[in-house]
Write a protein that holds these residues in place. Structure first.
Motif, PDB file in Angstrom:
ATOM      1  N   GLU A  84     -93.901 -12.228  16.631  1.00 30.51           N
ATOM      2  CA  GLU A  84     -92.557 -12.821  15.850  1.00 30.51           C
ATOM      3  C   GLU A  84     -93.257 -13.760  15.673  1.00 30.51           C
ATOM      4  O   GLU A  84     -93.053 -14.862  13.712  1.00 30.51           O
ATOM      5  N   LEU A  86     -95.956 -15.972  15.042  1.00 29.79           N
ATOM      6  CA  LEU A  86     -96.578 -16.458  14.593  1.00 29.79           C
ATOM      7  C   LEU A  86     -96.653 -15.553  13.691  1.00 29.79           C
ATOM      8  O   LEU A  86     -97.041 -16.367  12.637  1.00 29.79           O
ATOM      9  N   GLU A  87     -96.039 -14.447  13.333  1.00 32.51           N
ATOM     10  CA  GLU A  87     -95.543 -14.113  11.609  1.00 32.51           C
ATOM     11  C   GLU A  87     -94.897 -14.720  11.368  1.00 32.51           C
ATOM     12  O   GLU A  87     -95.114 -14.728   9.846  1.00 32.51           O
ATOM     13  N   GLY A  89     -95.078 -18.180  11.406  1.00 35.30           N
ATOM     14  CA  GLY A  89     -95.429 -19.850  11.133  1.00 35.30           C
ATOM     15  C   GLY A  89     -95.327 -20.148  11.740  1.00 35.30           C
ATOM     16  O   GLY A  89     -96.057 -21.692  12.034  1.00 35.30           O
ATOM     17  N   LYS A  90     -95.327 -20.186  12.885  1.00 35.50           N
ATOM     18  CA  LYS A  90     -95.294 -21.296  14.205  1.00 35.50           C
ATOM     19  C   LYS A  90     -96.073 -20.862  15.858  1.00 35.50           C
ATOM     20  O   LYS A  90     -97.359 -20.094  15.433  1.00 35.50           O
ATOM     21  N   ASN A  91     -96.684 -22.041  15.398  1.00 35.66           N
ATOM     22  CA  ASN A  91     -97.800 -21.966  17.112  1.00 35.66           C
ATOM     23  C   ASN A  91     -96.879 -21.386  18.161  1.00 35.66           C
ATOM     24  O   ASN A  91     -95.636 -21.792  18.623  1.00 35.66           O
ATOM     25  N   THR A 111    -103.071 -10.473  15.824  1.00 37.66           N
ATOM     26  CA  THR A 111    -102.579 -11.872  14.590  1.00 37.66           C
ATOM     27  C   THR A 111    -102.665 -13.257  14.013  1.00 37.66           C
ATOM     28  O   THR A 111    -101.992 -13.404  13.597  1.00 37.66           O
ATOM     29  N   ARG A 112    -102.620 -13.788  15.780  1.00 37.79           N
ATOM     30  CA  ARG A 112    -103.474 -15.007  15.782  1.00 37.79           C
ATOM     31  C   ARG A 112    -104.610 -15.532  14.317  1.00 37.79           C
ATOM     32  O   ARG A 112    -104.705 -16.070  13.729  1.00 37.79           O
ATOM     33  N   LYS A 114    -105.238 -13.842  11.897  1.00 42.89           N
ATOM     34  CA  LYS A 114    -104.820 -12.949  10.978  1.00 42.89           C
ATOM     35  C   LYS A 114    -103.903 -14.092  10.092  1.00 42.89           C
ATOM     36  O   LYS A 114    -103.832 -14.723   8.770  1.00 42.89           O
ATOM     37  N   THR A 115    -102.600 -15.355  10.795  1.00 42.06           N
ATOM     38  CA  THR A 115    -102.423 -16.260  10.434  1.00 42.06           C
ATOM     39  C   THR A 115    -102.829 -17.275  10.119  1.00 42.06           C
ATOM     40  O   THR A 115    -102.449 -18.247   9.665  1.00 42.06           O
ATOM     41  N   GLY A 116    -104.089 -17.222  10.909  1.00 43.72           N
ATOM     42  CA  GLY A 116    -105.103 -19.097  11.101  1.00 43.72           C
ATOM     43  C   GLY A 116    -103.826 -20.141  12.348  1.00 43.72           C
ATOM     44  O   GLY A 116    -104.138 -21.007  11.904  1.00 43.72           O
ATOM     45  N   LYS A 117    -102.611 -19.260  12.880  1.00 40.58           N
ATOM     46  CA  LYS A 117    -101.701 -20.371  13.716  1.00 40.58           C
ATOM     47  C   LYS A 117    -102.643 -19.871  15.452  1.00 40.58           C
ATOM     48  O   LYS A 117    -103.951 -20.104  15.095  1.00 40.58           O
TER      49      LYS A 117
END
Length: 345
Positions: A84, A86-87, A89-91, A111-112, A114-117
């Motif tokens: 949640e 990561l999605e 927009g948080k690291n 998810t890491r 996919k999001t690039g975070k």
């Protein structure tokens, strides 16, 4: 001057250590904390007067000033909250274990990507002061070929400890007992020192507590290098004894208790080498007194994730690395339940 990194923590059990480290950091601002228990939030507000407090994790994630979230909730909820965050927009920095199953932990990794975070995992014992000289010496071959390791986590926990937490010692939320909760840091050190696992044969039991999982495990582990190790974990060893990390090579031996070197013997070593190593690495406090730049404990993990976000680099321990210890722990339980040796690919 560059903007400080905005930090938040969810879960104020061990998460208090994350919050204290972020609050003390010269490179971050502690923006918010989140917990379901109002009393914990009240105490956090006393420690960190300017911090925002939340009981709703999703609501906290809407705060645009937050760059990093430490996930320090019960282990079985790690993946859910990590994904949640990561999605949103948080690291993230996730407490050990990354989660209680490989499948759940892989959702974090997916998810890491996919999001690039940025996602890091806490295994702070790798930063104990005695680990670097030990790992460096092993890598140089100073102790010859490593053929055996002996790892033991002989701790003590009361029944009250399990009862108060509610989730500890349950399969659903703790993922195990003494091995998954107390000993997973040492499992991580074992696989880091000894290398990839080939097979595991184990037994487990409940001897002193009313819990679902276990308060004692004993395992024989074979590694792909040909080396072997024994691993014991328990929360029955009154009053709490040691965290043994013992490694034996064809040209020498190292024995540690947690962050302290107890024995350091090598063939043809200088006469005063062992005395110097034991004196200099008799614990993180002693080593830090000699080198004030050393950063250990949760502080080292929090500072690492802050620097990773600031510098857009990978953190010290990525999800795939942290998954290795979860796979080992799950294999111990599978071996004990089936009575079979578990083989790794």
């Amino acid at each position: 001057m560059s903007k400080k990194i905005g930090y938040a923590v969810v879960g104020l059990g061990v998460g208090k250590s994350h919050a204290k480290a972020a609050y003390s950091s010269e490179n971050a601002d502690l923006i918010a904390v989140c917990d379901l228990i109002p009393e914990k939030l009240k105490k956090a507000k006393e420690l960190f007067p300017e911090v925002l407090t939340y009981t709703d994790f999703s609501e906290m994630l809407k705060n645009p000033d937050i760059d990093i979230v430490s996930i320090a909730v019960p282990s079985g909820d790690h993946a859910k909250l990590a994904v949640e965050a990561l999605e949103a927009g948080k690291n993230i920095l996730i407490e050990k274990p990354i989660d209680i199953t490989v499948e759940a932990a892989m959702k974090i990794e997916e998810t890491r990507v996919k999001t690039g975070k940025i996602a890091g995992v806490v295994h702070q014992n790798r930063n104990n002061a005695n680990m670097k000289p030990m790992m460096d010496a092993i890598a140089r071959g100073d102790f010859g070929k490593i053929y055996y390791g002996d790892f033991e986590v002989k701790w003590y926990r009361t029944q009250k400890y399990y009862d108060e937490g509610g989730w500890r010692g349950t399969w659903a939320m703790d993922g195990g007992g003494s091995l998954m909760n107390q000993a997973v840091h040492t499992v991580d050190l074992m696989q880091w020192i000894m290398g990839d696992v080939e097979s595991i044969t184990s037994l487990i039991g409940i001897y002193a507590h009313e819990i679902e999982t276990e308060d004692f495990t004993a395992s024989l582990i074979k590694f792909k290098s040909g080396a072997a190790a024994t691993f014991v974990s328990t929360t029955n060893a009154y009053p709490g004894l040691n965290t043994g990390i013992k490694v034996y090579g064809t040209k020498g031996s190292i024995e540690c208790d947690g962050d302290s070197i107890l024995l350091w013997k090598r063939e043809d070593a200088p006469e005063d080498e062992e005395e110097t190593m034991i004196s200099n690495y008799s614990g993180n406090s002693a080593a830090t007194a000699l080198d004030p730049t050393l950063c250990t404990g949760h502080t080292s993990m929090v500072e690492d994730i802050i620097a990773a976000v600031r510098d857009n680099r990978e953190p010290q321990i990525l999800p795939l690395e942290a998954i290795k210890s979860v796979r080992i722990v799950n294999a111990v339980y599978e071996s004990a339940k089936t009575g079979k040796t578990i083989y790794f690919d």
